[in-house]
Design a protein around this motif. Structure first.
Motif, PDB file in Angstrom:
ATOM      1  N   THR A 203     -28.553  10.496 -72.883  1.00 58.57           N
ATOM      2  CA  THR A 203     -27.953   9.551 -71.939  1.00 58.57           C
ATOM      3  C   THR A 203     -26.736  10.145 -71.256  1.00 58.57           C
ATOM      4  N   VAL A 204     -25.808  10.694 -72.030  1.00 61.47           N
ATOM      5  CA  VAL A 204     -24.593  11.247 -71.418  1.00 61.47           C
ATOM      6  C   VAL A 204     -24.912  12.494 -70.607  1.00 61.47           C
ATOM      7  N   SER A 205     -25.922  13.246 -71.025  1.00 56.75           N
ATOM      8  CA  SER A 205     -26.311  14.422 -70.241  1.00 56.75           C
ATOM      9  C   SER A 205     -26.836  14.012 -68.877  1.00 56.75           C
ATOM     10  N   LEU A 206     -27.651  12.969 -68.857  1.00 61.01           N
ATOM     11  CA  LEU A 206     -28.196  12.502 -67.585  1.00 61.01           C
ATOM     12  C   LEU A 206     -27.104  11.998 -66.657  1.00 61.01           C
ATOM     13  N   PHE A 207     -26.208  11.181 -67.180  1.00 60.78           N
ATOM     14  CA  PHE A 207     -25.133  10.669 -66.333  1.00 60.78           C
ATOM     15  C   PHE A 207     -24.216  11.785 -65.853  1.00 60.78           C
ATOM     16  N   ALA A 208     -23.944  12.770 -66.701  1.00 62.27           N
ATOM     17  CA  ALA A 208     -23.123  13.900 -66.274  1.00 62.27           C
ATOM     18  C   ALA A 208     -23.796  14.665 -65.138  1.00 62.27           C
ATOM     19  N   PHE A 209     -25.103  14.858 -65.257  1.00 60.57           N
ATOM     20  CA  PHE A 209     -25.835  15.559 -64.202  1.00 60.57           C
ATOM     21  C   PHE A 209     -25.818  14.759 -62.910  1.00 60.57           C
ATOM     22  N   LEU A 210     -26.053  13.449 -63.007  1.00 59.33           N
ATOM     23  CA  LEU A 210     -26.087  12.620 -61.802  1.00 59.33           C
ATOM     24  C   LEU A 210     -24.727  12.585 -61.117  1.00 59.33           C
ATOM     25  N   TRP A 211     -23.659  12.482 -61.897  1.00 61.36           N
ATOM     26  CA  TRP A 211     -22.328  12.460 -61.285  1.00 61.36           C
ATOM     27  C   TRP A 211     -22.023  13.769 -60.575  1.00 61.36           C
ATOM     28  N   SER A 212     -22.332  14.869 -61.200  1.00 62.06           N
ATOM     29  CA  SER A 212     -22.046  16.159 -60.562  1.00 62.06           C
ATOM     30  C   SER A 212     -22.966  16.398 -59.370  1.00 62.06           C
ATOM     31  N   TRP A 213     -24.218  15.957 -59.477  1.00 61.13           N
ATOM     32  CA  TRP A 213     -25.179  16.163 -58.389  1.00 61.13           C
ATOM     33  C   TRP A 213     -24.784  15.380 -57.142  1.00 61.13           C
ATOM     34  N   SER A 214     -24.240  14.178 -57.317  1.00 62.95           N
ATOM     35  CA  SER A 214     -23.906  13.325 -56.175  1.00 62.95           C
ATOM     36  C   SER A 214     -22.435  13.398 -55.772  1.00 62.95           C
ATOM     37  N   ASP A 215     -21.664  14.252 -56.417  1.00 66.20           N
ATOM     38  CA  ASP A 215     -20.235  14.318 -56.117  1.00 66.20           C
ATOM     39  C   ASP A 215     -19.983  14.841 -54.710  1.00 66.20           C
ATOM     40  N   PHE A 216     -19.104  14.166 -54.013  1.00 62.39           N
ATOM     41  CA  PHE A 216     -18.679  14.622 -52.687  1.00 62.39           C
ATOM     42  C   PHE A 216     -17.178  14.849 -52.612  1.00 62.39           C
ATOM     43  N   VAL A 217     -16.388  14.040 -53.336  1.00 65.44           N
ATOM     44  CA  VAL A 217     -14.923  14.142 -53.247  1.00 65.44           C
ATOM     45  C   VAL A 217     -14.449  15.488 -53.767  1.00 65.44           C
ATOM     46  N   PHE A 218     -14.844  15.855 -54.992  1.00 63.41           N
ATOM     47  CA  PHE A 218     -14.436  17.144 -55.537  1.00 63.41           C
ATOM     48  C   PHE A 218     -15.010  18.300 -54.722  1.00 63.41           C
ATOM     49  N   ALA A 219     -16.260  18.148 -54.290  1.00 56.69           N
ATOM     50  CA  ALA A 219     -16.907  19.233 -53.541  1.00 56.69           C
ATOM     51  C   ALA A 219     -16.188  19.497 -52.222  1.00 56.69           C
ATOM     52  N   SER A 220     -15.881  18.449 -51.470  1.00 56.97           N
ATOM     53  CA  SER A 220     -15.230  18.637 -50.176  1.00 56.97           C
ATOM     54  C   SER A 220     -13.793  19.118 -50.325  1.00 56.97           C
ATOM     55  N   THR A 221     -13.136  18.732 -51.422  1.00 55.54           N
ATOM     56  CA  THR A 221     -11.740  19.122 -51.618  1.00 55.54           C
ATOM     57  C   THR A 221     -11.601  20.513 -52.205  1.00 55.54           C
ATOM     58  N   LEU A 222     -12.467  20.861 -53.152  1.00 52.07           N
ATOM     59  CA  LEU A 222     -12.308  22.098 -53.913  1.00 52.07           C
ATOM     60  C   LEU A 222     -13.259  23.212 -53.498  1.00 52.07           C
ATOM     61  N   ALA A 223     -14.317  22.891 -52.755  1.00 54.50           N
ATOM     62  CA  ALA A 223     -15.305  23.928 -52.415  1.00 54.50           C
ATOM     63  C   ALA A 223     -15.622  23.974 -50.936  1.00 54.50           C
ATOM     64  N   GLY A 224     -15.018  23.125 -50.120  1.00 56.48           N
ATOM     65  CA  GLY A 224     -15.325  23.095 -48.703  1.00 56.48           C
ATOM     66  C   GLY A 224     -15.023  24.417 -48.009  1.00 56.48           C
ATOM     67  N   GLY A 225     -15.976  24.918 -47.250  1.00 56.64           N
ATOM     68  CA  GLY A 225     -15.797  26.164 -46.526  1.00 56.64           C
ATOM     69  C   GLY A 225     -16.055  27.420 -47.334  1.00 56.64           C
ATOM     70  N   GLY A 226     -16.395  27.275 -48.614  1.00 52.42           N
ATOM     71  CA  GLY A 226     -16.629  28.440 -49.457  1.00 52.42           C
ATOM     72  C   GLY A 226     -18.065  28.916 -49.390  1.00 52.42           C
ATOM     73  N   ALA A 227     -18.344  29.969 -50.153  1.00 46.69           N
ATOM     74  CA  ALA A 227     -19.688  30.536 -50.169  1.00 46.69           C
ATOM     75  C   ALA A 227     -20.639  29.710 -51.013  1.00 46.69           C
ATOM     76  N   TYR A 228     -20.110  28.922 -51.947  1.00 46.42           N
ATOM     77  CA  TYR A 228     -20.954  28.130 -52.847  1.00 46.42           C
ATOM     78  C   TYR A 228     -20.614  26.652 -52.659  1.00 46.42           C
ATOM     79  N   GLU A 229     -21.440  25.975 -51.882  1.00 41.42           N
ATOM     80  CA  GLU A 229     -21.253  24.554 -51.615  1.00 41.42           C
ATOM     81  C   GLU A 229     -22.459  23.785 -52.138  1.00 41.42           C
ATOM     82  N   PRO A 230     -22.255  22.610 -52.752  1.00 46.22           N
ATOM     83  CA  PRO A 230     -23.372  21.816 -53.273  1.00 46.22           C
ATOM     84  C   PRO A 230     -24.125  21.109 -52.162  1.00 46.22           C
ATOM     85  N   ILE A 231     -25.193  20.430 -52.526  1.00 48.06           N
ATOM     86  CA  ILE A 231     -26.080  19.819 -51.543  1.00 48.06           C
ATOM     87  C   ILE A 231     -25.410  18.672 -50.806  1.00 48.06           C
ATOM     88  N   THR A 232     -24.428  18.002 -51.426  1.00 48.79           N
ATOM     89  CA  THR A 232     -23.738  16.929 -50.719  1.00 48.79           C
ATOM     90  C   THR A 232     -23.015  17.463 -49.488  1.00 48.79           C
TER      91      THR A 232
END
Length: 282
Positions: A203-232
């Motif tokens: 259960t916690v593994s699934l929720f952890a995966f879903l939260w990271s998979w759908s994250d946009f706030v951390f991705a745009s703040t910490l990875a925006g413009g970099g070589a490794y960007e998530p699907i969001t």
């Protein structure tokens, strides 16, 4: 000799059919955006603005999905790496913490549980700003490990609470038997507690995966413009660069939804047991 007959129950039938109909109607309303996303992903550009719109892609096209394969696969690969890394880090931190709070009962354990609950109420953007300042000095901006650590901060408090509730229900007799056989706390955790907590771990593994998979706030703040960007961020950039190619945009959304959907379907029976863990005790 007398015989008894069971009287019909028309009232029960009349009072249940409308509940079923209401449930189906509400389910259809909630699933309609998903259906429309699929419909648009197969619709040609020239049919996109038809009035009334086609309820089915009469002249379907795979152009949007070809665009996904050509442009979005790197983003999907990055999201998969971040999601799996978040799961591993979350379980590695939360499982021992849940075991300690549930069975070892350290001093101040109730305070720690309360702090884990409070941690879930902190807005993500506040945490993102804090991570940005830390990562800027450590050189972890625009990196996959940095996003894994950031996403884990959302999943770990929830995971600790779920695992603590589940592990509290493990019979003390099993732990005492292991102790009698010479097993220490670490061996007991690895050989008895962790296998018995499989549902909660899934259960916690699934929720952890879903939260990271759908994250946009951390991705745009910490990875925006970099070589490794998530699907969001891939979808976000794609909308900005191709705002007229809605079939490609929707195809990207469909493909991005598939991993989470498949995992959710496969793990649903574990989730039901894990989420209700600790709700009832003898």
């Amino acid at each position: 000799m007398t015989t008894t007959t069971t009287p019909p129950r028309p009232r029960r039938i009349r009072t249940t059919w409308w509940k079923t109909a209401t449930g189906l109607l509400l389910t259809g309303v909630m699933l309609f955006p998903v259906y429309w996303m699929l419909n648009v992903s197969f619709t040609r550009d020239q049919d996109m603005r038809k009035r009334p719109p086609d309820l089915f892609p009469v002249h379907g096209t795979l152009r949007g999905y070809r665009a996904v394969l050509d442009q979005q696969l790197p983003y999907l690969g990055t999201s998969l790496a971040i999601g799996l890394g978040t799961v591993v880090l979350t379980v590695a931190l939360a499982a021992p913490a849940g075991y300690a709070l549930a069975k070892l009962r350290p001093r101040g354990g109730s305070v720690l549980s309360f702090l884990f609950l409070v941690a879930q109420m902190i807005p993500g953007i506040v945490m993102a700003m804090g991570f940005y300042a830390i990562y800027l000095s450590l050189g972890l901006l625009q990196s996959v490990p940095g996003l894994i650590v950031a996403d884990s901060t959302l999943a770990v408090p929830f995971a600790v609470l779920i695992l603590t509730a589940f592990m509290s229900g493990i019979p003390e007799e099993l732990l005492q038997a292991a102790k009698t056989d010479g097993a220490g706390p670490l061996r007991t955790f690895r050989s008895i507690v962790l296998p018995m907590s499989r549902n909660a771990v899934v259960t916690v593994s699934l929720f952890a995966f879903l939260w990271s998979w759908s994250d946009f706030v951390f991705a745009s703040t910490l990875a925006g413009g970099g070589a490794y960007e998530p699907i969001t961020l891939g979808i976000y950039h794609y909308i900005g660069n191709n705002n007229q190619e809605w079939n490609a945009i929707m195809a990207t959304a469909v493909v991005a939804s598939l991993p989470a959907t498949v995992i959710l379907v496969l793990a649903q029976r574990y989730i039901a047991a894990g989420v209700t863990a600790g709700a009832m005790k003898d």
